[in-house]
Design an enzyme around this catalytic site. Structure first.
Site, PDB file in Angstrom:
ATOM      1  N   TYR A 136      -8.988  44.859 -47.957  1.00  0.00           N
ATOM      2  CA  TYR A 136      -9.863  43.919 -47.613  1.00  0.00           C
ATOM      3  C   TYR A 136     -10.941  44.418 -46.443  1.00  0.00           C
ATOM      4  O   TYR A 136     -11.670  43.699 -45.974  1.00  0.00           O
ATOM      5  CB  TYR A 136      -9.172  42.567 -47.092  1.00  0.00           C
ATOM      6  CG  TYR A 136      -8.798  41.594 -47.994  1.00  0.00           C
ATOM      7  CD1 TYR A 136      -7.620  42.138 -48.838  1.00  0.00           C
ATOM      8  CD2 TYR A 136      -9.386  40.494 -48.083  1.00  0.00           C
ATOM      9  CE1 TYR A 136      -7.174  41.211 -49.687  1.00  0.00           C
ATOM     10  CE2 TYR A 136      -8.992  39.595 -49.243  1.00  0.00           C
ATOM     11  CZ  TYR A 136      -7.899  40.008 -50.001  1.00  0.00           C
ATOM     12  OH  TYR A 136      -7.292  39.119 -50.954  1.00  0.00           O
ATOM     13  N   LYS A 186       3.996  48.139 -52.454  1.00  0.00           N
ATOM     14  CA  LYS A 186       4.223  48.976 -53.562  1.00  0.00           C
ATOM     15  C   LYS A 186       4.354  50.436 -53.133  1.00  0.00           C
ATOM     16  O   LYS A 186       3.490  51.413 -53.231  1.00  0.00           O
ATOM     17  CB  LYS A 186       2.862  48.970 -54.397  1.00  0.00           C
ATOM     18  CG  LYS A 186       2.736  47.861 -55.079  1.00  0.00           C
ATOM     19  CD  LYS A 186       3.981  47.806 -56.243  1.00  0.00           C
ATOM     20  CE  LYS A 186       3.600  48.801 -57.391  1.00  0.00           C
ATOM     21  NZ  LYS A 186       4.919  48.973 -58.231  1.00  0.00           N
ATOM     22  N   ASP A 219       6.080  44.121 -57.055  1.00  0.00           N
ATOM     23  CA  ASP A 219       6.420  43.744 -58.669  1.00  0.00           C
ATOM     24  C   ASP A 219       7.658  42.940 -58.579  1.00  0.00           C
ATOM     25  O   ASP A 219       7.772  41.824 -59.368  1.00  0.00           O
ATOM     26  CB  ASP A 219       6.139  44.548 -59.486  1.00  0.00           C
ATOM     27  CG  ASP A 219       6.799  45.930 -59.206  1.00  0.00           C
ATOM     28  OD1 ASP A 219       7.134  45.967 -58.130  1.00  0.00           O
ATOM     29  OD2 ASP A 219       6.559  46.695 -60.214  1.00  0.00           O
ATOM     30  N   ASP A 243      -1.510  38.040 -50.325  1.00  0.00           N
ATOM     31  CA  ASP A 243      -2.410  37.032 -51.088  1.00  0.00           C
ATOM     32  C   ASP A 243      -2.046  36.760 -52.428  1.00  0.00           C
ATOM     33  O   ASP A 243      -1.877  35.626 -52.782  1.00  0.00           O
ATOM     34  CB  ASP A 243      -4.019  37.684 -51.225  1.00  0.00           C
ATOM     35  CG  ASP A 243      -4.962  37.090 -52.211  1.00  0.00           C
ATOM     36  OD1 ASP A 243      -5.024  35.816 -51.556  1.00  0.00           O
ATOM     37  OD2 ASP A 243      -5.437  37.621 -52.944  1.00  0.00           O
ATOM     38  N   ASP A 247       0.036  32.841 -53.508  1.00  0.00           N
ATOM     39  CA  ASP A 247      -0.506  31.963 -54.771  1.00  0.00           C
ATOM     40  C   ASP A 247       0.849  31.845 -55.539  1.00  0.00           C
ATOM     41  O   ASP A 247       0.965  30.766 -56.206  1.00  0.00           O
ATOM     42  CB  ASP A 247      -1.510  32.419 -55.416  1.00  0.00           C
ATOM     43  CG  ASP A 247      -2.717  32.172 -55.048  1.00  0.00           C
ATOM     44  OD1 ASP A 247      -2.950  31.997 -53.723  1.00  0.00           O
ATOM     45  OD2 ASP A 247      -3.951  31.879 -55.640  1.00  0.00           O
TER      46      ASP A 247
HETATM   47  C1  IPM Z   1      -7.008  33.460 -49.797  1.00  0.00           C
HETATM   48  C2  IPM Z   1      -8.138  33.669 -50.756  1.00  0.00           C
HETATM   49  C3  IPM Z   1      -9.160  34.740 -50.178  1.00  0.00           C
HETATM   50  C4  IPM Z   1      -8.497  35.919 -49.934  1.00  0.00           C
HETATM   51  C5  IPM Z   1     -10.482  34.957 -51.089  1.00  0.00           C
HETATM   52  C6  IPM Z   1     -11.211  33.619 -51.351  1.00  0.00           C
HETATM   53  C7  IPM Z   1     -11.154  36.033 -50.614  1.00  0.00           C
HETATM   54  O1  IPM Z   1      -7.633  33.969 -52.178  1.00  0.00           O
HETATM   55  O2  IPM Z   1      -7.298  33.069 -48.659  1.00  0.00           O
HETATM   56  O3  IPM Z   1      -6.084  33.628 -50.091  1.00  0.00           O
HETATM   57  O4  IPM Z   1      -8.181  36.825 -50.860  1.00  0.00           O
HETATM   58  O5  IPM Z   1      -7.926  36.194 -48.825  1.00  0.00           O
HETATM   59 MG    MG Z   2      -5.662  33.945 -52.174  1.00  0.00          MG
END
Ligand code: IPM
Ligand code: MG
Length: 347
Positions: A136, A186, A219, A243, A247
């Site tokens: 990032y 990883k 993974d 990240d 999710d």
């Molecule tokens: C998050 C989002 C962001 C990230 C995106 C929108 C750049 O997915 O906050 O998890 O990857 O950090």
């Molecule tokens: Mg995200």
């Protein structure tokens, strides 16, 4: 007086931040604290009008004049480059050096979990994501773009200081929770950048004898989160791994509509945001789920000396979920405003 900057952003951001503010104000009345707020209009709309994303004056105000920033969401189909999101959201994380991205994930209702035979006691983890480094950092570019010879490159950057400061936070958190920490990486493929994380973990672990620290390839971690979610307590990952796993974890407890987060650096203004995006397709329909924003506000209150208010908000949100007094994404029929009124009322 708790000074909060409201940065709603795009799409459903303004709707869910308005909900969170309603709940914060109600919590203030019930638990006896005061907040002062200021709205910031940095967003796609402003960018399209003025070309500005996060001008210096706004950045300085956010940095210097507030205890916390409550942020909505960024992303607008009219700005396909997403430049404003990068400069505002990632810009704040980077420029304020908010290196801890904490994303708690807790199952409150078995019906929201897509896994078989998994109930509320089985899934309670805290994802601790490094928030300023890795892939990032924005170092990279394209060579001979838009030709057959195009070459693209991005640098994954990891520093020992960056790993150490995040691991310290994660170890301390694990000590206050169930005493388990797993570093997901990883290191088998990304030997230097992720090997450094493993070295840092190994060096720090002896200082925290009450924490059982282990490592997993990311993974494998993704697989085990699905097959054995009970095993996870504090989950540490670099910016990219954190990240992705956050999710995945959120999907196990009802989705992003229930996922709050904080981005912090001790001694600096702290930022709180729902993990979800701006959902432009449902703007103004009343379908936006405000719970992630409200739960983010609860994290804010806990960090700023209001643990009872935070716990009450979390309990009210959990009860709404269990009673299905929620928006359609969680199986309910209520609108954003109705859910908000219910949570505020429950306080
Ligand atoms: C998050 C989002 C962001 C990230 C995106 C929108 C750049 O997915 O906050 O998890 O990857 O950090
Ligand atoms: Mg995200």
């Amino acid at each position: 007086m708790l000074r909060i900057a409201l940065l709603p952003g795009d799409g459903i951001g303004p709707e869910v931040i308005a909900s969170a503010l309603t709940v914060l104000e109600r919590a203030g009345q019930v638990f006896g604290f005061q907040i002062s707020t200021r709205w910031f209009d940095n967003s796609a709309e402003r960018y399209l009008k003025t070309g500005e994303t996060l001008p210096d004056a706004d950045f300085r105000a956010l940095r210097d004049d507030f205890d916390a920033i409550l942020l909505g969401a960024f992303g607008d189909p009219r700005v396909p480059s997403n430049i404003h999101a990068k400069e505002i959201l990632l810009g704040l994380r980077q420029r304020l050096d908010l290196y801890v991205n904490l994303r708690p994930v807790k199952l409150v209702d078995a019906r929201l979990c897509p896994l078989k035979d998994v109930g509320p006691g089985d899934l309670d983890m805290a994802i601790v994501r490094e928030n300023t480094e890795s892939i990032y950092v924005g170092i990279g570019g394209s060579f001979k773009p838009d030709t057959d010879d195009e070459v693209a490159q991005n640098t994954m950057l990891t520093t020992r200081k960056g790993a150490d400061r995040l691991l310290k936070f994660a170890f301390e958190l694990a000590g206050q929770r169930r005493g388990r920490l797993v570093l997901c990486d990883k290191a088998n493929a990304i030997e230097s950048a992720h090997g450094l994380w493993r070295k840092a973990l190994k060096a720090m672990a002896p200082q925290y004898p009450n924490v059982k620290a282990t490592t997993l390839y990311a993974d494998v971690a993704a697989m085990r989160m699905v097959t054995h979610p009970q095993e996870f307590d504090v989950v540490v990952g670099d910016n990219m791994i954190g990240d992705i796993l956050s999710d995945l974890a959120a999907a196990l407890v009802g989705g992003l509509g229930l996922a709050p987060s904080s981005s912090t650096h001790p001694g600096r203004v702290a930022m709180y945001e729902p993990v979800h995006g701006s959902a432009p397709d449902i703007v103004g329909t009343g379908k936006a789920n405000p719970l992630a924003a409200i739960l983010s506000a609860a994290m804010l209150l806990r960090d700023f000396g209001q643990p009872a208010a935070a716990a009450a908000i979390e309990a009210a949100c959990a009860q709404s979920v269990v009673d299905r007094e929620v928006t359609p994404d969680l199986g309910g029929t209520l609108t954003t405003a109705q859910v908000t009124a219910r949570i505020a009322g429950a306080l």
